[in-house]
Enzyme design. Structure first.
Site, PDB file in Angstrom:
ATOM      1  N   PHE A  38      -4.877 -10.052  -3.302  1.00  0.00           N
ATOM      2  CA  PHE A  38      -5.425  -8.772  -2.847  1.00  0.00           C
ATOM      3  C   PHE A  38      -4.674  -7.602  -3.491  1.00  0.00           C
ATOM      4  CE2 PHE A  38      -4.994  -5.188   0.108  1.00  0.00           C
ATOM      5  CZ  PHE A  38      -6.323  -4.788   0.160  1.00  0.00           C
ATOM      6  N   GLU A  39      -3.359  -7.734  -3.606  1.00  0.00           N
ATOM      7  CA  GLU A  39      -2.547  -6.661  -4.176  1.00  0.00           C
ATOM      8  C   GLU A  39      -2.496  -6.708  -5.702  1.00  0.00           C
ATOM      9  OE1 GLU A  39       1.237  -7.070  -2.139  1.00  0.00           O
ATOM     10  OE2 GLU A  39       0.532  -5.783  -0.504  1.00  0.00           O
ATOM     11  N   VAL A 100      -3.667  -9.773   7.145  1.00  0.00           N
ATOM     12  CA  VAL A 100      -4.702 -10.385   7.976  1.00  0.00           C
ATOM     13  C   VAL A 100      -5.860 -10.739   7.049  1.00  0.00           C
ATOM     14  CG1 VAL A 100      -6.316 -10.055   9.880  1.00  0.00           C
ATOM     15  CG2 VAL A 100      -4.002  -9.124  10.033  1.00  0.00           C
ATOM     16  N   GLN A 107      -9.967  -6.469  14.295  1.00  0.00           N
ATOM     17  CA  GLN A 107      -9.955  -7.095  15.618  1.00  0.00           C
ATOM     18  C   GLN A 107      -8.638  -6.818  16.336  1.00  0.00           C
ATOM     19  OE1 GLN A 107     -10.967 -11.301  15.422  1.00  0.00           O
ATOM     20  NE2 GLN A 107     -12.378 -10.945  13.732  1.00  0.00           N
ATOM     21  N   GLY A 110      -3.718  -7.089  13.003  1.00  0.00           N
ATOM     22  CA  GLY A 110      -2.684  -6.417  12.209  1.00  0.00           C
ATOM     23  C   GLY A 110      -1.796  -5.548  13.085  1.00  0.00           C
ATOM     24  N   TYR A 144      -1.235   2.760   8.960  1.00  0.00           N
ATOM     25  CA  TYR A 144       0.190   2.904   9.260  1.00  0.00           C
ATOM     26  C   TYR A 144       0.488   4.279   9.844  1.00  0.00           C
ATOM     27  CZ  TYR A 144       0.619  -1.317   6.414  1.00  0.00           C
ATOM     28  OH  TYR A 144       0.477  -2.577   5.910  1.00  0.00           O
TER      29      TYR A 144
END
Length: 173
Positions: A38-39, A100, A107, A110, A144
């Site tokens: 993903f990163e 996640v 949901q 995280g 965040y």
């Protein structure tokens, strides 16, 4: 923090957060690889089940991991370790990863993983809880900030990879 204290069930969901065990390490490594994909950093993953075992469960553990499950299916993880701040004279807590799986997002998992790590830090009287996020991951940055985290824009993260570390350690003065 014991699993009994850590286990947290989300309202209306069959989900729980618990400490990772040695038996969980192959699945944890797969989650780490998913996060790296993903990163766009999968080429940097060097971790193995063995290296994770040494780091999380060896004779001198340096980190710990929490796993989130939904309906008994592995949904995500948080990996953290303790730091120290000379300015505040107390330990700190570093969240190395929180991830996640996409099908389990939105949901509350995280948020609950991060809260579980925060509870561990509060229990240990940590003076800081820190982590990094990729600057292109706007969703994560907004999330965040919604938790109350502040970006440390005046600071620059510096790093030596293992080769650079060895080169510096062996450098003649």
């Amino acid at each position: 923090m014991s699993d009994a204290l850590l286990a947290h069930y989300l309202p209306g969901m069959d989900s729980a957060i618990s400490h990772a065990t040695p038996a969980d390490l192959p699945a944890l490594l797969e989650l780490i690889r998913e996060l790296a994909r993903f990163e766009r950093l999968e080429h940097e993953v060097e971790a193995t089940v063995e290296s994770l075992h040494d780091s999380l469960f060896g004779s001198q553990p340096v980190a710990a991991a929490l796993l989130a499950r939904s309906a008994n299916v592995l949904a995500g993880y948080a990996l953290y370790f303790f730091t120290f701040s000379s300015f505040i004279g107390r330990p700190g807590l570093w969240l190395d990863d929180v991830y996640v799986r996409p099908s389990f997002r939105h949901q509350g998992l995280g948020r609950e993983l991060i809260r579980a790590v925060a509870r561990i830090g509060a229990e240990r009287n940590c003076g800081r809880f820190e982590w990094t996020a990729l600057n292109w991951n706007k969703n994560a940055l907004e999330f965040y900030r919604s938790l109350g985290a502040q970006a440390m824009d005046d600071w620059v993260l510096l790093r030596l990879n293992s080769e650079g570390l060895r080169r510096l350690a062996l450098a003649e003065t």
